[in-house]
Motif scaffolding. Structure first.
Motif, PDB file in Angstrom:
ATOM      1  N   GLN A  36    -109.035 -83.084 -36.345  1.00 18.70           N
ATOM      2  CA  GLN A  36    -109.687 -81.827 -35.973  1.00 18.70           C
ATOM      3  C   GLN A  36    -109.029 -81.193 -34.751  1.00 18.70           C
ATOM      4  O   GLN A  36    -108.856 -79.973 -34.697  1.00 18.70           O
ATOM      5  CB  GLN A  36    -111.171 -82.079 -35.701  1.00 18.70           C
ATOM      6  N   ILE A  37    -108.661 -82.026 -33.770  1.00 20.21           N
ATOM      7  CA  ILE A  37    -108.008 -81.503 -32.568  1.00 20.21           C
ATOM      8  C   ILE A  37    -106.655 -80.894 -32.918  1.00 20.21           C
ATOM      9  O   ILE A  37    -106.323 -79.773 -32.504  1.00 20.21           O
ATOM     10  CB  ILE A  37    -107.843 -82.608 -31.514  1.00 20.21           C
ATOM     11  N   LEU A  38    -105.865 -81.633 -33.682  1.00 15.36           N
ATOM     12  CA  LEU A  38    -104.539 -81.121 -34.049  1.00 15.36           C
ATOM     13  C   LEU A  38    -104.652 -79.884 -34.939  1.00 15.36           C
ATOM     14  O   LEU A  38    -103.885 -78.927 -34.785  1.00 15.36           O
ATOM     15  CB  LEU A  38    -103.743 -82.217 -34.766  1.00 15.36           C
ATOM     16  N   GLY A  39    -105.602 -79.900 -35.871  1.00 12.12           N
ATOM     17  CA  GLY A  39    -105.822 -78.730 -36.718  1.00 12.12           C
ATOM     18  C   GLY A  39    -106.267 -77.525 -35.915  1.00 12.12           C
ATOM     19  O   GLY A  39    -105.866 -76.386 -36.202  1.00 12.12           O
ATOM     20  N   PHE A  40    -107.066 -77.769 -34.897  1.00 15.48           N
ATOM     21  CA  PHE A  40    -107.512 -76.696 -33.999  1.00 15.48           C
ATOM     22  C   PHE A  40    -106.310 -76.058 -33.307  1.00 15.48           C
ATOM     23  O   PHE A  40    -106.173 -74.822 -33.268  1.00 15.48           O
ATOM     24  CB  PHE A  40    -108.488 -77.281 -32.972  1.00 15.48           C
ATOM     25  N   ILE A  41    -105.415 -76.880 -32.763  1.00 19.15           N
ATOM     26  CA  ILE A  41    -104.231 -76.351 -32.083  1.00 19.15           C
ATOM     27  C   ILE A  41    -103.359 -75.570 -33.064  1.00 19.15           C
ATOM     28  O   ILE A  41    -102.852 -74.488 -32.751  1.00 19.15           O
ATOM     29  CB  ILE A  41    -103.432 -77.497 -31.426  1.00 19.15           C
ATOM     30  N   TYR A  42    -103.206 -76.110 -34.276  1.00 16.37           N
ATOM     31  CA  TYR A  42    -102.388 -75.446 -35.301  1.00 16.37           C
ATOM     32  C   TYR A  42    -102.951 -74.063 -35.646  1.00 16.37           C
ATOM     33  O   TYR A  42    -102.193 -73.122 -35.910  1.00 16.37           O
ATOM     34  CB  TYR A  42    -102.330 -76.313 -36.558  1.00 16.37           C
ATOM     35  N   ALA A  43    -104.271 -73.935 -35.635  1.00 13.02           N
ATOM     36  CA  ALA A  43    -104.925 -72.681 -36.034  1.00 13.02           C
ATOM     37  C   ALA A  43    -104.796 -71.587 -34.972  1.00 13.02           C
ATOM     38  O   ALA A  43    -105.038 -70.414 -35.260  1.00 13.02           O
ATOM     39  CB  ALA A  43    -106.397 -72.929 -36.337  1.00 13.02           C
ATOM     40  N   MET A  44    -104.434 -71.956 -33.750  1.00  7.18           N
ATOM     41  CA  MET A  44    -104.350 -70.992 -32.662  1.00  7.18           C
ATOM     42  C   MET A  44    -102.988 -70.293 -32.639  1.00  7.18           C
ATOM     43  O   MET A  44    -102.001 -70.794 -33.158  1.00  7.18           O
ATOM     44  CB  MET A  44    -104.564 -71.700 -31.318  1.00  7.18           C
ATOM     45  N   ASP A  45    -102.944 -69.140 -31.989  1.00  5.62           N
ATOM     46  CA  ASP A  45    -101.671 -68.512 -31.655  1.00  5.62           C
ATOM     47  C   ASP A  45    -101.103 -69.112 -30.376  1.00  5.62           C
ATOM     48  O   ASP A  45     -99.889 -69.309 -30.258  1.00  5.62           O
ATOM     49  CB  ASP A  45    -101.854 -67.003 -31.473  1.00  5.62           C
ATOM     50  N   TYR A  46    -101.989 -69.397 -29.438  1.00  2.53           N
ATOM     51  CA  TYR A  46    -101.574 -69.927 -28.144  1.00  2.53           C
ATOM     52  C   TYR A  46    -102.510 -71.059 -27.714  1.00  2.53           C
ATOM     53  O   TYR A  46    -103.731 -70.994 -27.932  1.00  2.53           O
ATOM     54  CB  TYR A  46    -101.626 -68.849 -27.057  1.00  2.53           C
ATOM     55  N   LEU A  47    -101.927 -72.060 -27.079  1.00  2.00           N
ATOM     56  CA  LEU A  47    -102.710 -73.080 -26.388  1.00  2.00           C
ATOM     57  C   LEU A  47    -102.657 -72.779 -24.898  1.00  2.00           C
ATOM     58  O   LEU A  47    -101.573 -72.666 -24.320  1.00  2.00           O
ATOM     59  CB  LEU A  47    -102.131 -74.473 -26.667  1.00  2.00           C
TER      60      LEU A  47
END
Length: 349
Positions: free
Chosen positions: A226-237
């Protein structure tokens, strides 16, 4: 050969320990991973090799340093190494105990190595943290579904994500101030999704513009995918942190071709492309003593972060994003666990 890997009960170090275990298994060894040292487990398993994955912190990890030195004295056939991190210089009487000077440390960054050598600890090597390409690929499916959802819920926006713990060095207050400094013209174009501890949600994020900042999870409660998928879904971290020992989320964001916004200090600047990503300076370093570490906090004006968010919007709208994302990926693409973690294992094989 039997390997035991003991690690701190912290999300990032748990990830690192299990990544190392994966490489140990690929090398044909038996391995067990523990988040605590229990002597009965040690006696039952009888490990021939031990990797300790802990902060070099006399308060948090002092008893593990003691166990390391005890094993070194009484079990001559067991080889050990400590893969360590720190956000400052180990501090206090406990940091001077002889056990710390008996340890072979592998530092996870040049910054960590510098801080350990300030104490005259024995640093045998520097091995950066790595990312697992298989893990990122598996998380992509979750990330694509999550991206589709936020595009339905917040159409036409630019998406920013923040995933941080609750320590004061993590900079949540700086982020909140930066959001409140943004012009309405920028606020109307963005959404910032936050995965934060409960106390941060209640005490800090509740005071930000709720049309901009959306809390979507509690830090430490979500699965790795879920954490990695969340980062993938963003334009920017966004990484508002004032001090780190490495910066694994930055590595993973860039490895998924996602840009990050962060303050330009070591160790974040050691492995990432500071020109492809969006970075900002710090004004001064504040040293605070907390829980066995003299932390170095890279203090910055929240306006720098606000300006960086504005720059991120301009980059996304200009069509420059993809080119910069590729550059950020090029800087870290070889930092895989397969390339890096065998260097740790070779010291005790």
């Amino acid at each position: 050969m039997r390997f035991a890997i003991y690690h701190a009960n912290a999300p990032s170090l748990s990830v690192v320990a299990n990544h190392i275990a994966k490489i140990v298994r690929k090398n044909g060894h038996d391995v067990r991973v523990y988040h605590d040292y229990v002597h009965q487990d040690f006696l039952l398993y009888k490990p021939e090799r031990i990797i300790w994955v802990f902060p070099v912190n006399p308060v948090m990890a002092g008893r593990y340093a003691g166990q390391y030195s005890t094993i070194k004295v009484y079990s001559k056939t067991i080889k050990q190494v400590w893969y360590g991190t720190t956000e400052g210089t180990p501090y206090g009487v406990g940091s001077d105990f002889p056990m710390w000077y008996s340890i072979d440390f592998i530092a996870n960054s040049n910054y960590t190595a510098q801080k350990l050598m300030e104490k005259n600890y024995k640093v045998v090597d520097i091995v950066f943290h790595g990312y697992d390409p298989e893990e990122l690929k598996n998380a992509q499916q979750f990330g694509e579904r999550y991206r589709a959802k936020i595009e339905r819920d917040f159409p036409g926006k630019i998406y920013f994500g923040v995933v941080e713990g609750g320590h004061k060095r993590k900079g949540w207050d700086k982020l909140a101030d930066a959001v409140n400094m943004l012009d309405n013209s920028i606020k109307s174009k963005i959404v910032i999704f936050a995965i934060a501890p409960k106390e941060i949600q209640e005490k800090i994020l509740s005071n930000t513009d709720q049309n901009v900042v959306k809390v979507v999870g509690e830090f430490g409660k979500l699965q790795r995918e879920q954490i990695l998928g969340f980062i993938y879904a963003m334009d920017y971290l966004i990484i508002p942190s004032l001090g780190e020992g490495f910066g694994l989320p930055l590595l993973e964001a860039n490895a998924m071709k996602r840009l990050a916004i962060y303050c330009n200090y070591m160790p974040l600047s050691e492995f990432s492309d500071i020109r492809a990503n969006i970075t900002f300076p710090y004004d001064n370093v504040i040293e605070i003593i907390d829980n066995g570490i003299e932390f170095e906090l890279h203090n910055y004006d929240p306006q720098y972060l606000a300006d960086s968010i504005k720059e991120a919007v301009e980059i996304k709208e200009s069509g420059e994003y993809e080119k910069r994302a590729e550059k950020s990926y090029d800087a870290v693409k070889d930092m895989t666990i397969e390339n890096l973690y065998p260097k740790i294992i070779k010291y005790i094989e």
